[in-house]
Design a protein around this motif. Structure first.
Motif, PDB file in Angstrom:
ATOM      1  N   PHE A  40       0.822  -1.116  -0.100  1.00  0.00           N
ATOM      2  CA  PHE A  40       0.073  -0.011  -0.071  1.00  0.00           C
ATOM      3  C   PHE A  40       0.827   1.345  -0.028  1.00  0.00           C
ATOM      4  CE2 PHE A  40      -2.627  -2.870   2.542  1.00  0.00           C
ATOM      5  CZ  PHE A  40      -3.623  -3.382   1.443  1.00  0.00           C
ATOM      6  N   ARG A  41       2.174   1.163   0.061  1.00  0.00           N
ATOM      7  CA  ARG A  41       3.170   2.176   0.036  1.00  0.00           C
ATOM      8  C   ARG A  41       3.914   2.371  -1.280  1.00  0.00           C
ATOM      9  NH1 ARG A  41       6.231   3.218   5.891  1.00  0.00           N
ATOM     10  NH2 ARG A  41       4.321   3.078   7.049  1.00  0.00           N
ATOM     11  N   PRO A  42       3.399   3.240  -2.104  1.00  0.00           N
ATOM     12  CA  PRO A  42       4.159   3.226  -3.515  1.00  0.00           C
ATOM     13  C   PRO A  42       5.487   3.080  -3.519  1.00  0.00           C
ATOM     14  CG  PRO A  42       2.984   5.130  -3.249  1.00  0.00           C
ATOM     15  CD  PRO A  42       2.587   4.477  -1.829  1.00  0.00           C
ATOM     16  N   ASP A  43       6.055   3.750  -2.356  1.00  0.00           N
ATOM     17  CA  ASP A  43       7.535   3.762  -2.464  1.00  0.00           C
ATOM     18  C   ASP A  43       8.377   2.888  -1.640  1.00  0.00           C
ATOM     19  OD1 ASP A  43       6.794   4.513   0.103  1.00  0.00           O
ATOM     20  OD2 ASP A  43       8.130   6.173   0.419  1.00  0.00           O
ATOM     21  N   SER A  44       7.496   1.544  -1.257  1.00  0.00           N
ATOM     22  CA  SER A  44       8.122   0.303  -0.532  1.00  0.00           C
ATOM     23  C   SER A  44       9.119  -0.430  -1.654  1.00  0.00           C
ATOM     24  CB  SER A  44       7.013  -0.175   0.035  1.00  0.00           C
ATOM     25  OG  SER A  44       6.533  -0.858  -0.906  1.00  0.00           O
ATOM     26  N   ALA A  45       9.899  -1.211  -1.023  1.00  0.00           N
ATOM     27  CA  ALA A  45      10.716  -2.079  -1.939  1.00  0.00           C
ATOM     28  C   ALA A  45       9.813  -2.781  -2.385  1.00  0.00           C
ATOM     29  CB  ALA A  45      11.686  -2.682  -1.115  1.00  0.00           C
ATOM     30  N   LEU A  46       8.594  -3.401  -1.918  1.00  0.00           N
ATOM     31  CA  LEU A  46       7.906  -4.216  -2.436  1.00  0.00           C
ATOM     32  C   LEU A  46       6.897  -3.723  -3.592  1.00  0.00           C
ATOM     33  CD1 LEU A  46       6.153  -7.199  -2.661  1.00  0.00           C
ATOM     34  CD2 LEU A  46       4.671  -6.423  -0.894  1.00  0.00           C
ATOM     35  N   SER A  47       6.367  -2.636  -3.369  1.00  0.00           N
ATOM     36  CA  SER A  47       5.850  -1.873  -4.472  1.00  0.00           C
ATOM     37  C   SER A  47       6.650  -1.719  -5.737  1.00  0.00           C
ATOM     38  CB  SER A  47       5.313  -0.393  -4.132  1.00  0.00           C
ATOM     39  OG  SER A  47       4.063  -0.678  -3.001  1.00  0.00           O
ATOM     40  N   LYS A  48       7.886  -1.369  -5.726  1.00  0.00           N
ATOM     41  CA  LYS A  48       8.905  -1.391  -6.444  1.00  0.00           C
ATOM     42  C   LYS A  48       8.996  -2.625  -7.448  1.00  0.00           C
ATOM     43  CE  LYS A  48      11.319   2.529  -4.577  1.00  0.00           C
ATOM     44  NZ  LYS A  48      12.412   3.113  -3.686  1.00  0.00           N
ATOM     45  N   LEU A  49       9.046  -3.773  -6.375  1.00  0.00           N
ATOM     46  CA  LEU A  49       9.087  -5.214  -7.446  1.00  0.00           C
ATOM     47  C   LEU A  49       7.993  -5.383  -7.912  1.00  0.00           C
ATOM     48  CD1 LEU A  49      10.411  -7.824  -7.503  1.00  0.00           C
ATOM     49  CD2 LEU A  49       9.428  -8.389  -5.445  1.00  0.00           C
ATOM     50  N   ASN A  50       6.869  -5.051  -7.493  1.00  0.00           N
ATOM     51  CA  ASN A  50       5.539  -5.380  -7.928  1.00  0.00           C
ATOM     52  C   ASN A  50       5.478  -4.722  -9.387  1.00  0.00           C
ATOM     53  OD1 ASN A  50       4.786  -7.369  -6.556  1.00  0.00           O
ATOM     54  ND2 ASN A  50       3.411  -6.130  -5.037  1.00  0.00           N
ATOM     55  N   ALA A  51       6.081  -3.347  -9.256  1.00  0.00           N
ATOM     56  CA  ALA A  51       6.044  -2.596 -10.588  1.00  0.00           C
ATOM     57  C   ALA A  51       6.979  -2.683 -11.544  1.00  0.00           C
ATOM     58  CB  ALA A  51       6.241  -1.122 -10.051  1.00  0.00           C
ATOM     59  N   PRO A  55      11.193  -9.969 -15.839  1.00  0.00           N
ATOM     60  CA  PRO A  55      10.857 -11.136 -15.189  1.00  0.00           C
ATOM     61  C   PRO A  55      12.050 -11.785 -13.944  1.00  0.00           C
ATOM     62  CG  PRO A  55      12.040 -11.705 -17.108  1.00  0.00           C
ATOM     63  CD  PRO A  55      11.846 -10.005 -17.299  1.00  0.00           C
ATOM     64  N   ASN A  56      13.217 -11.135 -14.095  1.00  0.00           N
ATOM     65  CA  ASN A  56      14.202 -11.506 -13.008  1.00  0.00           C
ATOM     66  C   ASN A  56      14.613 -10.007 -12.418  1.00  0.00           C
ATOM     67  OD1 ASN A  56      14.044 -14.037 -13.900  1.00  0.00           O
ATOM     68  ND2 ASN A  56      15.808 -13.713 -15.121  1.00  0.00           N
ATOM     69  N   VAL A  57      14.460  -9.954 -11.089  1.00  0.00           N
ATOM     70  CA  VAL A  57      14.699  -8.805 -10.353  1.00  0.00           C
ATOM     71  C   VAL A  57      15.465  -9.138  -9.069  1.00  0.00           C
ATOM     72  CG1 VAL A  57      13.902  -6.593  -9.138  1.00  0.00           C
ATOM     73  CG2 VAL A  57      12.568  -7.709 -11.019  1.00  0.00           C
ATOM     74  N   LEU A  58      16.553  -8.544  -8.919  1.00  0.00           N
ATOM     75  CA  LEU A  58      17.510  -8.606  -7.685  1.00  0.00           C
ATOM     76  C   LEU A  58      16.950  -7.502  -6.808  1.00  0.00           C
ATOM     77  CD1 LEU A  58      20.226  -9.676  -6.683  1.00  0.00           C
ATOM     78  CD2 LEU A  58      21.080  -7.734  -7.336  1.00  0.00           C
ATOM     79  N   VAL A  59      16.620  -8.237  -5.549  1.00  0.00           N
ATOM     80  CA  VAL A  59      16.165  -7.626  -4.244  1.00  0.00           C
ATOM     81  C   VAL A  59      17.179  -7.992  -2.990  1.00  0.00           C
ATOM     82  CG1 VAL A  59      13.739  -7.611  -5.022  1.00  0.00           C
ATOM     83  CG2 VAL A  59      14.681  -9.607  -3.511  1.00  0.00           C
ATOM     84  N   GLY A  60      17.038  -7.183  -2.182  1.00  0.00           N
ATOM     85  CA  GLY A  60      18.131  -7.379  -0.811  1.00  0.00           C
ATOM     86  C   GLY A  60      17.333  -6.942   0.296  1.00  0.00           C
ATOM     87  N   GLY A  61      18.041  -7.212   1.387  1.00  0.00           N
ATOM     88  CA  GLY A  61      17.624  -6.616   2.869  1.00  0.00           C
ATOM     89  C   GLY A  61      16.553  -7.235   3.372  1.00  0.00           C
ATOM     90  N   ILE A  62      15.594  -6.614   4.033  1.00  0.00           N
ATOM     91  CA  ILE A  62      14.471  -7.221   4.406  1.00  0.00           C
ATOM     92  C   ILE A  62      13.532  -7.844   3.563  1.00  0.00           C
ATOM     93  CG2 ILE A  62      12.288  -6.510   5.922  1.00  0.00           C
ATOM     94  CD1 ILE A  62      13.915  -4.571   7.609  1.00  0.00           C
ATOM     95  N   LEU A  63      13.111  -7.205   2.296  1.00  0.00           N
ATOM     96  CA  LEU A  63      12.389  -7.796   1.427  1.00  0.00           C
ATOM     97  C   LEU A  63      12.796  -8.857   1.082  1.00  0.00           C
ATOM     98  CD1 LEU A  63       9.813  -7.628  -0.398  1.00  0.00           C
ATOM     99  CD2 LEU A  63      11.348  -6.310  -2.088  1.00  0.00           C
ATOM    100  N   ALA A  64      14.082  -9.357   0.770  1.00  0.00           N
ATOM    101  CA  ALA A  64      14.690 -10.507   0.312  1.00  0.00           C
ATOM    102  C   ALA A  64      14.370 -11.621   1.356  1.00  0.00           C
ATOM    103  CB  ALA A  64      15.998 -10.343   0.097  1.00  0.00           C
ATOM    104  N   GLU A  65      14.509 -11.306   2.751  1.00  0.00           N
ATOM    105  CA  GLU A  65      14.425 -12.191   3.747  1.00  0.00           C
ATOM    106  C   GLU A  65      12.839 -12.674   4.159  1.00  0.00           C
ATOM    107  OE1 GLU A  65      16.521 -11.972   7.442  1.00  0.00           O
ATOM    108  OE2 GLU A  65      17.604 -10.243   6.697  1.00  0.00           O
TER     109      GLU A  65
END
Length: 281
Positions: A40-51, A55-65
């Motif tokens: 629900f936060r457009p600037d969150s790491a999850l929202s950026k991943l969803n946007a 097909p392959n996106v590198l994520v890190g930190g809390i979102l990855a865990e």
């Protein structure tokens, strides 16, 4: 111990901390996870991943865990708990922090079961996969809060992690009555319910609980389910799987070693539990 309350992740947080600890660190922790994992936060790491369109996106930190914890939850529940079902959650109407006032006039188009995985920080997914980390993120946040001594006991919307041997937890039915009280002690308990977040789609009542097998809101006759496990992530996954499992939910809970016990409330209000469920005196 200090007893504190605050709101985060769209729910009420209740916690007990060491005497003299006002919960500042705990509040900051929940805010940090929410800023990474909220859809629900457009600037969150999850929202950026969803946007992202790749097909392959590198994520890190809390979102990855949290995604890694979600992947384990999917494997443990044979796909009944799938964070990749976020597209269905959105298409069926749960598009903003819930206020219970909206209604959709048509059913969404059919959607395929999501295919995704995370490996070494790389999220690989099929087309149109969107993530909703919801309950897993709440459970994971509670787990880390207790494991890092930010709290002795913490509850986030029914996901409870405890490091106190005398912790007991009331089980509340969908009508607000206490069914029983469970002796939890050191461990975790979570409750999943399809009665709290409901709205109408084309005149039909639906809930926010999506069944990944159909990518539609669940039609399970189980109104709510609770599970006891070592961690809140496991308890959260177990409770949702028991509810989605319907008539076979408790049998399944008895068959997996990571669920200590479980209890469900049937559509007529009757309650059933596994033999291992420990009631508080």
């Amino acid at each position: 111990m200090n007893h504190i309350n605050f709101r985060a992740m769209g729910t009420e947080i209740e916690a007990w901390t060491e005497t003299g600890d006002d919960g500042t660190g705990l509040r900051s922790w929940f805010e940090e996870v929410e800023s990474n994992c909220s859809r629900f936060r457009p600037d969150s790491a999850l929202s950026k991943l969803n946007a992202a369109t790749e097909p392959n996106v590198l994520v890190g930190g809390i979102l990855a865990e949290v995604l890694e914890a979600s992947q384990i939850a999917r494997e443990q529940t044979d796909g009944l708990v799938d964070a990749g079902a976020g597209a269905a959650v959105t298409e069926w109407g749960y598009r903003r922090s819930f206020d219970g006032t909206f209604e959709l006039d048509r059913f969404p188009d059919s959607m395929e079961t999501p295919l995704w995985r995370i490996q070494n920080g790389w999220v690989e997914r099929s087309d149109a996969v969107q993530f909703d980390l919801g309950g897993v993120a709440k459970g994971w946040t509670c787990d880390r809060a207790v494991e890092t001594n930010l709290a002795i006991v913490v509850s986030a919307g029914g996901d409870i992690r405890s490091a106190h041997p005398e912790t007991t937890v009331p089980i509340i039915d969908p009508w607000g009555d206490e069914v029983t009280r469970v002796s939890l002690g050191v461990g975790a308990l979570a409750t999943s319910s399809q009665t709290k977040r409901r709205w109408k789609v084309a005149g039909r009542d639906v809930s926010h609980i999506i069944d990944p097998r159909t990518m539609k809101p669940t039609t399970s006759p189980v109104l709510s389910a609770s599970a006891v496990a070592l961690t809140a992530v496991e308890a959260e996954a177990g409770a949702k799987a028991v509810m989605l499992g319907g008539e076979a939910g408790l049998t399944w809970a008895d068959s997996v070693p990571w669920i200590s016990s479980a209890l469900l409330i049937w559509q007529d209000g009757s309650a059933y539990g596994t033999n291992e469920l420990e009631f508080a005196s």
